[in-house]
Structure formats: structure tokens, C-alpha cells
Design a protein around this motif. Sequence first.
Motif, PDB file in Angstrom:
ATOM      1  N   SER A  67     -44.665  20.692 -47.055  1.00 39.59           N
ATOM      2  CA  SER A  67     -44.735  20.788 -48.405  1.00 39.59           C
ATOM      3  C   SER A  67     -45.918  20.246 -49.288  1.00 39.59           C
ATOM      4  O   SER A  67     -46.376  19.251 -48.515  1.00 39.59           O
ATOM      5  N   SER A  68     -46.289  21.123 -50.106  1.00 43.78           N
ATOM      6  CA  SER A  68     -47.624  20.604 -50.729  1.00 43.78           C
ATOM      7  C   SER A  68     -47.487  19.612 -51.918  1.00 43.78           C
ATOM      8  O   SER A  68     -48.272  18.861 -52.271  1.00 43.78           O
ATOM      9  N   ALA A  69     -46.103  19.565 -52.193  1.00 44.96           N
ATOM     10  CA  ALA A  69     -45.777  18.696 -53.254  1.00 44.96           C
ATOM     11  C   ALA A  69     -44.311  18.096 -53.031  1.00 44.96           C
ATOM     12  O   ALA A  69     -43.492  18.635 -52.429  1.00 44.96           O
ATOM     13  N   PRO A  70     -44.004  16.941 -53.384  1.00 43.52           N
ATOM     14  CA  PRO A  70     -42.494  16.763 -53.454  1.00 43.52           C
ATOM     15  C   PRO A  70     -41.549  17.500 -54.132  1.00 43.52           C
ATOM     16  O   PRO A  70     -41.834  18.208 -55.196  1.00 43.52           O
ATOM     17  N   PRO A  71     -40.432  17.825 -53.647  1.00 42.29           N
ATOM     18  CA  PRO A  71     -39.383  18.969 -53.986  1.00 42.29           C
ATOM     19  C   PRO A  71     -38.713  18.325 -55.435  1.00 42.29           C
ATOM     20  O   PRO A  71     -38.952  17.170 -55.656  1.00 42.29           O
ATOM     21  N   ALA A  72     -38.869  19.248 -56.407  1.00 47.40           N
ATOM     22  CA  ALA A  72     -38.258  18.930 -57.596  1.00 47.40           C
ATOM     23  C   ALA A  72     -37.008  18.078 -57.809  1.00 47.40           C
ATOM     24  O   ALA A  72     -36.980  16.900 -58.494  1.00 47.40           O
ATOM     25  N   ASP A  73     -36.127  18.315 -56.764  1.00 50.13           N
ATOM     26  CA  ASP A  73     -34.652  17.747 -56.972  1.00 50.13           C
ATOM     27  C   ASP A  73     -35.030  16.041 -56.599  1.00 50.13           C
ATOM     28  O   ASP A  73     -34.409  15.270 -57.031  1.00 50.13           O
ATOM     29  N   LEU A  74     -36.043  15.920 -55.609  1.00 52.69           N
ATOM     30  CA  LEU A  74     -36.383  14.581 -55.089  1.00 52.69           C
ATOM     31  C   LEU A  74     -37.190  13.750 -56.146  1.00 52.69           C
ATOM     32  O   LEU A  74     -36.671  12.521 -56.373  1.00 52.69           O
ATOM     33  N   VAL A  75     -38.000  14.365 -56.979  1.00 54.79           N
ATOM     34  CA  VAL A  75     -38.719  13.870 -58.048  1.00 54.79           C
ATOM     35  C   VAL A  75     -37.866  13.414 -59.177  1.00 54.79           C
ATOM     36  O   VAL A  75     -37.588  12.237 -59.849  1.00 54.79           O
ATOM     37  N   ALA A  76     -36.808  14.383 -59.517  1.00 52.39           N
ATOM     38  CA  ALA A  76     -35.575  14.169 -60.332  1.00 52.39           C
ATOM     39  C   ALA A  76     -34.823  12.952 -60.099  1.00 52.39           C
ATOM     40  O   ALA A  76     -34.461  12.019 -61.010  1.00 52.39           O
ATOM     41  N   LYS A  77     -34.599  12.666 -58.755  1.00 57.10           N
ATOM     42  CA  LYS A  77     -33.796  11.625 -58.318  1.00 57.10           C
ATOM     43  C   LYS A  77     -34.537  10.299 -58.439  1.00 57.10           C
ATOM     44  O   LYS A  77     -33.833   9.322 -58.687  1.00 57.10           O
ATOM     45  N   ILE A  78     -35.738  10.246 -58.100  1.00 62.61           N
ATOM     46  CA  ILE A  78     -36.849   9.232 -58.256  1.00 62.61           C
ATOM     47  C   ILE A  78     -36.805   8.696 -59.822  1.00 62.61           C
ATOM     48  O   ILE A  78     -36.518   7.572 -59.923  1.00 62.61           O
ATOM     49  N   LYS A  79     -36.858   9.670 -60.587  1.00 64.73           N
ATOM     50  CA  LYS A  79     -37.106   9.531 -62.122  1.00 64.73           C
ATOM     51  C   LYS A  79     -35.782   9.108 -62.607  1.00 64.73           C
ATOM     52  O   LYS A  79     -35.719   7.901 -63.300  1.00 64.73           O
ATOM     53  N   LEU A  80     -34.505   9.288 -61.991  1.00 67.86           N
ATOM     54  CA  LEU A  80     -33.365   8.858 -62.505  1.00 67.86           C
ATOM     55  C   LEU A  80     -33.114   7.428 -62.258  1.00 67.86           C
ATOM     56  O   LEU A  80     -32.795   6.516 -62.923  1.00 67.86           O
ATOM     57  N   LYS A  81     -33.425   6.968 -60.960  1.00 66.61           N
ATOM     58  CA  LYS A  81     -33.257   5.744 -60.580  1.00 66.61           C
ATOM     59  C   LYS A  81     -34.500   4.826 -60.995  1.00 66.61           C
ATOM     60  O   LYS A  81     -34.323   3.467 -61.021  1.00 66.61           O
ATOM     61  N   ARG A  82     -35.715   5.241 -61.110  1.00 67.23           N
ATOM     62  CA  ARG A  82     -36.761   4.497 -61.642  1.00 67.23           C
ATOM     63  C   ARG A  82     -37.379   5.308 -62.909  1.00 67.23           C
ATOM     64  O   ARG A  82     -38.367   5.801 -62.850  1.00 67.23           O
ATOM     65  N   PRO A  83     -36.675   4.892 -64.240  1.00 74.02           N
ATOM     66  CA  PRO A  83     -37.273   5.606 -65.273  1.00 74.02           C
ATOM     67  C   PRO A  83     -38.588   5.313 -65.600  1.00 74.02           C
ATOM     68  O   PRO A  83     -39.457   6.178 -66.196  1.00 74.02           O
ATOM     69  N   GLU A  84     -39.140   4.207 -65.228  1.00 74.62           N
ATOM     70  CA  GLU A  84     -40.650   3.745 -65.642  1.00 74.62           C
ATOM     71  C   GLU A  84     -41.545   4.415 -64.702  1.00 74.62           C
ATOM     72  O   GLU A  84     -42.762   4.211 -64.885  1.00 74.62           O
ATOM     73  N   TRP A  85     -41.066   5.268 -63.817  1.00 68.80           N
ATOM     74  CA  TRP A  85     -42.085   5.635 -62.731  1.00 68.80           C
ATOM     75  C   TRP A  85     -42.817   6.864 -63.306  1.00 68.80           C
ATOM     76  O   TRP A  85     -42.323   7.693 -64.307  1.00 68.80           O
ATOM     77  N   GLU A  86     -44.228   6.830 -63.177  1.00 72.40           N
ATOM     78  CA  GLU A  86     -45.032   7.791 -64.044  1.00 72.40           C
ATOM     79  C   GLU A  86     -45.154   9.143 -63.444  1.00 72.40           C
ATOM     80  O   GLU A  86     -45.822  10.190 -63.951  1.00 72.40           O
ATOM     81  N   GLY A  87     -44.549   9.380 -62.121  1.00 73.44           N
ATOM     82  CA  GLY A  87     -44.514  10.510 -61.470  1.00 73.44           C
ATOM     83  C   GLY A  87     -45.350  10.954 -60.562  1.00 73.44           C
ATOM     84  O   GLY A  87     -46.283  10.076 -60.418  1.00 73.44           O
ATOM     85  N   TYR A  88     -45.244  11.896 -59.768  1.00 75.45           N
ATOM     86  CA  TYR A  88     -46.092  12.136 -58.465  1.00 75.45           C
ATOM     87  C   TYR A  88     -47.515  12.677 -59.112  1.00 75.45           C
ATOM     88  O   TYR A  88     -47.774  13.464 -60.132  1.00 75.45           O
ATOM     89  N   LYS A  89     -48.558  12.142 -58.421  1.00 69.46           N
ATOM     90  CA  LYS A  89     -50.120  12.485 -58.783  1.00 69.46           C
ATOM     91  C   LYS A  89     -50.656  12.805 -57.747  1.00 69.46           C
ATOM     92  O   LYS A  89     -50.799  12.482 -56.399  1.00 69.46           O
TER      93      LYS A  89
END
Length: 107
Positions: free
Chosen positions: A85-107
Motif C-alpha cells: 500500500s502506498s498510503a494507509p487505507p481510507a477506512d483505517l484513516v477514518a477509524k483513527i480520526k474517529l478515535k483521535r479527533p485532534e489527529w492531523e492526518g497522514y502526511k
Amino acid sequence: MLTLQCPYCGVQADETELAPGYEAHLKRYGPGSSPEEFESYMFARKNPKGVHFERWRHAYGCGKWFLAARDTNTLEVFGTYPAQSSAPPADLVAKIKLKRPEWEGYK
């Protein structure tokens, strides 16, 4: 103890079955790159407190490399996914953002 699920064979493996490969999604530099680019690839690594993407090898199982998202502060594992995978899957990113709303996202 850290437990990760291998996305290839499905086994829940604890860290004694795994080999770390350190940071995931690095831009690799080889022949033709500047000394600064190669140096940053070889030696400059993120060391975040919080969400981090890492490479792991199921050393005492199927032997394959995979990627994992986890919180380095709490050891909470958000998920694993294939190493190609060249980047984290969208569903995994959504799961992280749900649990960590302050997370700025994958860079």
C-alpha cells in the motif's frame, strides 16, 4: 504487550513473533539522488508521540511484511494492512480520526 493481526495469514501475533521494520511509507532515494536526500532517507526518522505508521514482519509466521497504524503513547493498534500500500487505507484513516479527533492526518 503489543499484538498485531497479520493481514496476510490472519494470525493475531504478539511482538515476540514479529520483527520491526520501523517507519512506513518512506520516500526512498537511491542512485542519482543528492547526498542530502539520501542522508534524510537513511537517518531522519519520525519519532512521534501519538499515531504512527510502521513496518512489521511476521517473522515466526508467514514471513511477510505488513504495515500497522498504532499509537506510540498508548500502544493502541488501529489496524494493519498490506505492505504494498502506498498510503494507509481510507477506512483505517477514518477509524483513527474517529478515535483521535485532534489527529492531523497522514502526511
